[in-house]
Design a protein around this motif. Structure first.
Motif, mmCIF file in Angstrom:
data_model
loop_
_atom_site.group_PDB
_atom_site.id
_atom_site.type_symbol
_atom_site.label_atom_id
_atom_site.label_comp_id
_atom_site.label_asym_id
_atom_site.label_seq_id
_atom_site.Cartn_x
_atom_site.Cartn_y
_atom_site.Cartn_z
ATOM 1 N N ALA A 191 0.851 -1.203 0.000
ATOM 2 C CA ALA A 191 0.000 0.000 0.000
ATOM 3 C C ALA A 191 0.883 1.248 0.000
ATOM 4 N N VAL A 192 1.920 1.227 0.832
ATOM 5 C CA VAL A 192 2.819 2.386 0.909
ATOM 6 C C VAL A 192 3.503 2.599 -0.440
ATOM 7 N N LYS A 193 3.950 1.495 -1.028
ATOM 8 C CA LYS A 193 4.661 1.599 -2.317
ATOM 9 C C LYS A 193 3.737 2.192 -3.394
ATOM 10 N N ASN A 194 2.545 1.619 -3.504
ATOM 11 C CA ASN A 194 1.626 2.087 -4.549
ATOM 12 C C ASN A 194 1.162 3.517 -4.308
ATOM 13 N N LEU A 195 0.994 3.879 -3.032
ATOM 14 C CA LEU A 195 0.605 5.264 -2.730
ATOM 15 C C LEU A 195 1.717 6.238 -3.131
ATOM 16 N N ARG A 196 2.948 5.849 -2.814
ATOM 17 C CA ARG A 196 4.081 6.729 -3.161
ATOM 18 C C ARG A 196 4.143 6.945 -4.676
ATOM 19 N N ILE A 197 3.970 5.832 -5.416
ATOM 20 C CA ILE A 197 4.003 5.940 -6.881
ATOM 21 C C ILE A 197 2.872 6.851 -7.355
ATOM 22 N N ALA A 198 1.675 6.642 -6.781
ATOM 23 C CA ALA A 198 0.502 7.420 -7.211
ATOM 24 C C ALA A 198 0.700 8.909 -6.911
ATOM 25 N N ILE A 199 1.232 9.219 -5.730
ATOM 26 C CA ILE A 199 1.441 10.633 -5.373
ATOM 27 C C ILE A 199 2.443 11.268 -6.339
ATOM 28 N N LYS A 200 3.512 10.520 -6.625
ATOM 29 C CA LYS A 200 4.543 11.048 -7.526
ATOM 30 C C LYS A 200 3.944 11.317 -8.918
ATOM 31 N N GLN A 201 3.174 10.349 -9.401
ATOM 32 C CA GLN A 201 2.586 10.518 -10.742
ATOM 33 C C GLN A 201 1.617 11.701 -10.769
ATOM 34 N N ALA A 202 0.807 11.820 -9.698
ATOM 35 C CA ALA A 202 -0.161 12.922 -9.646
ATOM 36 C C ALA A 202 0.579 14.257 -9.588
ATOM 37 N N GLU A 203 1.683 14.298 -8.863
ATOM 38 C CA GLU A 203 2.474 15.544 -8.796
ATOM 39 C C GLU A 203 3.035 15.893 -10.169
ATOM 40 N N GLU A 204 3.578 14.866 -10.842
ATOM 41 C CA GLU A 204 4.166 15.118 -12.163
ATOM 42 C C GLU A 204 3.136 15.638 -13.166
ATOM 43 N N LEU A 205 1.909 15.152 -13.017
ATOM 44 C CA LEU A 205 0.858 15.588 -13.943
ATOM 45 C C LEU A 205 0.249 16.923 -13.542
ATOM 46 N N GLY A 206 0.675 17.429 -12.375
ATOM 47 C CA GLY A 206 0.096 18.700 -11.917
ATOM 48 C C GLY A 206 -1.254 18.524 -11.259
ATOM 49 N N LEU A 207 -1.539 17.281 -10.810
ATOM 50 C CA LEU A 207 -2.812 17.025 -10.112
ATOM 51 C C LEU A 207 -2.656 17.202 -8.612
ATOM 52 N N LEU A 208 -1.430 17.295 -8.168
ATOM 53 C CA LEU A 208 -1.129 17.526 -6.752
ATOM 54 C C LEU A 208 -0.010 18.551 -6.690
ATOM 55 N N GLY A 209 0.118 19.231 -5.568
ATOM 56 C CA GLY A 209 1.213 20.171 -5.378
ATOM 57 C C GLY A 209 0.759 21.608 -5.604
ATOM 58 N N GLU A 210 1.638 22.371 -6.229
ATOM 59 C CA GLU A 210 1.365 23.803 -6.379
ATOM 60 C C GLU A 210 0.565 24.098 -7.652
ATOM 61 N N ASP A 211 -0.381 24.994 -7.534
ATOM 62 C CA ASP A 211 -1.147 25.496 -8.673
ATOM 63 C C ASP A 211 -1.702 24.349 -9.529
ATOM 64 N N ILE A 212 -2.510 23.532 -8.888
ATOM 65 C CA ILE A 212 -3.033 22.317 -9.531
ATOM 66 C C ILE A 212 -3.787 22.673 -10.816
ATOM 67 N N LEU A 213 -3.392 22.077 -11.903
ATOM 68 C CA LEU A 213 -3.986 22.305 -13.233
ATOM 69 C C LEU A 213 -4.116 23.793 -13.559
ATOM 70 N N ARG A 214 -3.189 24.572 -12.960
ATOM 71 C CA ARG A 214 -3.154 26.034 -13.157
ATOM 72 C C ARG A 214 -4.464 26.717 -12.719
ATOM 73 N N THR A 215 -5.080 26.138 -11.677
ATOM 74 C CA THR A 215 -6.331 26.742 -11.171
ATOM 75 C C THR A 215 -6.064 27.600 -9.941
ATOM 76 N N GLY A 216 -4.827 27.577 -9.465
ATOM 77 C CA GLY A 216 -4.495 28.344 -8.269
ATOM 78 C C GLY A 216 -4.613 27.522 -6.996
ATOM 79 N N MET A 217 -5.160 26.315 -7.100
ATOM 80 C CA MET A 217 -5.295 25.487 -5.896
ATOM 81 C C MET A 217 -3.976 24.777 -5.593
ATOM 82 N N ASN A 218 -3.603 24.799 -4.298
ATOM 83 C CA ASN A 218 -2.407 24.056 -3.883
ATOM 84 C C ASN A 218 -2.832 22.930 -2.948
ATOM 85 N N PHE A 219 -2.252 21.780 -3.136
ATOM 86 C CA PHE A 219 -2.473 20.696 -2.151
ATOM 87 C C PHE A 219 -1.258 19.778 -2.154
#
Ligand SMILES: Cc1cc2nc3c(=O)[nH]c(=O)nc-3n(C[C@H](O)[C@H](O)[C@H](O)COP(=O)(O)O)c2cc1C
Ligand code: SF4
Ligand code: SF4
Ligand code: FES
Length: 734
Positions: A262-290
């Motif tokens: 679970a930890v491994k798959n979550l880490r991979i998922a978080i990394k992928q979401a960050e790379e796609l701009g779905l997590l982190g700063e300015d998500i999808l350029r909407t101004g939302m940060n998470f």
């Protein structure tokens, strides 16, 4: 993986991926690589598929999925485009699957599921009774997508709910939708998620946290683990929706370190979401940060409790603290900031609710508990595994229709719901519709979704002891009622299951149990006595049997019952004798017998006997019926411990057998077996019989050398003894 720079781009990506991924005519295997199937070799199956198909030049897509549900029959897989569902697959079968199914489109019959050997095999997953009554909303992607591939998640509609809230809904509108859905927290207590979010939203302060509880400490539970392993993006998307609603910028997933996949798959998922701009700063350029991170817990049950969990994330000892302040309030959450804590499954419910609307969600389940619930179905059912059912389904449907009934045609005895905080329900509850309120009403609870089914071979006192010993060990020790009370209750249970129970023990358990419940600070102590109190409520006769008759009819509790070897079944293989470490099994010229003085009731002989000739019976003792007794003394001669002796009654010339010292009796039953006139029968009411032997003993003991003189050995001479010659008989069933 490039960043997605707008909601529009995400939408277009989804359309593209939908067209290209999961084409319906593609040759494909979806191999379950959940924890249970992996433990049984699914990774080797994947590897063999890849090697064999490459060797044969066949284009077969090999997809590693999360848990598909039927763990009992693992490793399982789906074979497309034919729709076959294979179970108990081994890597040796891969060649056959390729040559039969992929080359000739025929199923490998030996891998298809059958209800019984006489039934026809079932080819398709949806036709299996295990899946028929399930409604998979939370587990919608489990077993279908590769959890480590974000494109798969997006292709099946992932992040569309987030796209919807970001593009068309205000945070207040999302909150209203969640409130209207009446989604109740899946972590145990069933508190409405919308109301909890509202508390946190109203709290002042710029910094807020969204936390997911993936501690899942209940023994045997694996619902949250399966979601984190099999569909981590659905959790991330649910947390994003919550973060948007509360305007929170930081999130943590708390997961125990015993869940490495679970930890491994979550880490991979978080990394992928960050790379796609779905997590982190300015998500999808909407101004939302998470910003989302994982915290691994050390695996203490109490750390699932909200305040202890927060302390643990902060790096402190996982100690619960009194509330208020609540987590959602200033000063109560993570590092004092308002925080929202929900269970993994609660968050995973959110994307479908947002996409399909609150009304859709409320149309599933019951009025007060809408939606579905994921359960880890374990214990004595034919099909154990991970199931998702609409709230309001009955226990009978879960156990018999989905679980396939009780294994080995044994009789159902009980079902434990809610893990160590829950309770045991009996046959009378089988038609109970399962939801948060119905289970509380009968003294149990939904908990996070553990469902353990028990049959007649389970001892309910032992089950109560198992769960209580767990909570007792896991108590953090902060409050005395929990720390000392659970210990005292456990001591009483130990006493009862080892054959030393006394009258008053049940009442003492109830008294302490209620004190522990009312005097404990956190949910652990407040619910720890539930398994004991519910088993006393519904299975009191079993407690009484342990205490009064020193007998455990399920033959689970060592130290209870009388061990004997049935001479008519025994074929003198001597395995019992070899198994006994205490030399309690003795051998005569033509029989084996167990010497009670040496027997520690360790069960070794019982388990060693290949034909079940070692019996664990309830303690029996003779009951003399003077009116029937012919005074032959056959029983006296049959008694191997010389416990029975002949006594002359007050009526001269009338002789009856009597146990001078009832403690000598080893319950062998030989006296009754040789008695031809039913003058000596056996009773399980040992205490009453002992009392009678001691208090009503006739005066005239006939000693050996007086046998001749007294003449009682002239067997067959009718005694004509009456009740008044010895005692007044108690109930005829004795
Ligand atoms: C001893 C104890 C252990 C708990 N363990 C868990 C757990 O493993 N997972 C969980 O979600 N909730 C657990 N809870 C409940 C949490 O305290 C909390 O109510 C829950 O995470 C809130 O989420 P929900 O409203 O979505 O259910 C536990 C509670 C107690 C008292
Ligand atoms: S009830 Fe038990 S686990 Fe909870 S705080 Fe008190 S001692 Fe600790
Ligand atoms: S049951 Fe066996 S040991 Fe007990 S009195 Fe009868 S013959 Fe003796
Ligand atoms: S882990 Fe494979 S079916 Fe559950």
């Amino acid at each position: 993986m490039g960043r997605i720079n707008s909601l529009e781009e995400l939408k277009n990506l989804r359309i593209r991926l939908k067209e290209n991924i999961f084409k319906t005519d593609r040759k494909r295997v979806r191999v379950c690589c959940g924890t249970a199937c992996s433990a049984q070799g699914s990774k080797k199956i994947v590897q063999t598929f890849e090697e064999e198909s490459a060797q044969k030049g066949m284009d077969i897509e090999v997809l590693m999925t999360g848990c598909q549900g039927l763990c009992q029959k693992g490793p399982v897989m789906k074979v497309e485009p034919y729709g076959y569902f294979y179970q108990k697959v081994t890597y040796e079968k891969v060649r056959e699957i390729i040559s039969k199914t992929f080359s000739r489109e025929a199923p490998v019959r030996s891998l298809l599921y059958r209800e019984s050997v006489l039934d026809d095999p079932i080819k398709k997953m949806d036709d299996l009774p295990f899946y028929k009554k399930q409604v998979r909303i939370v587990l919608r992607n489990n077993g279908f997508i590769d959890p480590c591939n974000v494109n798969h998640y997006i292709a099946v509609g992932g992040y569309a709910a987030m796209e919807k809230v970001l593009s068309t809904m205000t945070p207040d509108q999302v909150l209203e939708e969640v409130k209207r859905s009446n989604l109740r927290g899946r972590g145990g207590a069933g508190f409405p998620a919308g109301r909890k979010w509202e508390h946190c939203k109203k709290s002042t302060g710029k910094i807020k946290f969204v936390i997911a509880n993936g501690d899942e400490g209940d023994p045997g539970a694996f619902m949250d683990r399966s979601i984190m392993e099999g569909d981590p993006h659905s959790l991330i998307e649910g947390m994003l929706i919550c973060a948007y609603t509360l305007n929170a910028e930081y999130g943590f997933i708390y997961v125990r370190h015993e869940y490495p996949l679970a930890v491994k798959n979550l880490r991979i998922a978080i990394k992928q979401a960050e790379e796609l701009g779905l997590l982190g700063e300015d998500i999808l350029r909407t101004g939302m940060n998470f910003y989302l991170d994982i915290r691994e817990g050390a695996g203490a049950f109490v750390c699932g409790e909200s305040t202890a969990l927060v302390a643990s994330i902060e790096g402190n000892r996982g100690f619960p603290r009194p509330r208020p302040p609540r987590l959602s309030e200033v000063g109560g959450g993570l590092w004092g900031y308002p925080s929202n804590l929900n269970n993994i499954e609660t968050y995973a419910c959110l994307p479908p609710i947002i996409e399909n609307g609150a009304e859709w969600f409320r149309s599933i389940g019951t009025e007060n508990s809408p939606g579905t619930k994921v359960f880890a179905l374990t214990g004595k059912v034919v099909n154990t595994g991970l199931i998702e059912v609409p709230m309001g389904i009955t226990l009978k449907e879960i156990i018999y229709d989905i679980g396939g009934g009780i294994r080995n045609n044994r009789k159902f005895k009980a079902v434990q719901t809610g893990g160590p905080s829950g309770g045991c329900l009996s046959e009378e509850h089988l038609d109970l519709p399962v939801d948060y309120d119905s289970l509380i009403n009968v003294g149990s609870m939904m908990g996070s979704g553990g469902l353990v089914v028990m049959d007649e071979d389970n001892c309910m006192v032992d089950i109560a002891k198992f769960f209580l010993s767990f909570t007792q060990r896991e108590s953090c020790g902060k409050c005395p009622p929990c720390r000392i009370g659970t210990y005292q209750m456990l001591e009483i249970l130990e006493k009862i299951t080892s054959g030393n129970g006394e009258e008053g023990d049940i009442e003492q358990l109830e008294k302490i149990g209620n004190l522990v419940k009312s005097g404990s600070l956190c949910g652990l102590g407040q619910t720890a006595p539930n398994p004991v109190l519910s088993t006393i409520k519904y299975f009191r006769d079993e407690y009484e049997e342990h205490i009064k008759d020193k007998y455990c009819k399920a033959k689970v509790c060592k130290g209870l019952g009388v061990y004997r070897i049935d001479g008519s079944e025994c074929f003198s293989c001597s395995l019992c004798k070899k198994a006994c470490a205490f030399d309690a099994v003795n051998e005569t010229k033509d029989a084996f017998y167990i010497d009670r003085d040496y027997c520690t009731k360790c069960k070794a002989c019982y388990l060693a006997c290949p034909i079940g000739a070692v019996k664990i019976g309830s303690r029996v003792i003779p009951w003399v019926i003077p009116e029937q007794c012919e005074g032959c003394s056959d029983c006296v001669h049959a008694c191997p411990v010389h416990g029975l002796k002949m006594y002359e009654t007050e009526n001269e010339g009338i002789f009856i057998p009597w146990l001078s010292d009832p403690d000598l009796c080893v319950s062998c039953g030989k006296c009754s077996a040789v008695c031809s006139s039913s003058g000596v029968v056996l009773t399980t009411h040992v205490q009453e019989a002992k009392q009678r032997f001691l208090t009503k003993r006739p005066k005239g003991l006939v000693i050996e050398d007086e046998k001749k003189k007294s003449g009682y050995i002239e067997s067959g001479s009718k005694n004509n003894a009456t009740e008044s010659d010895s005692v007044v008989l108690i109930d005829s069933d004795k």
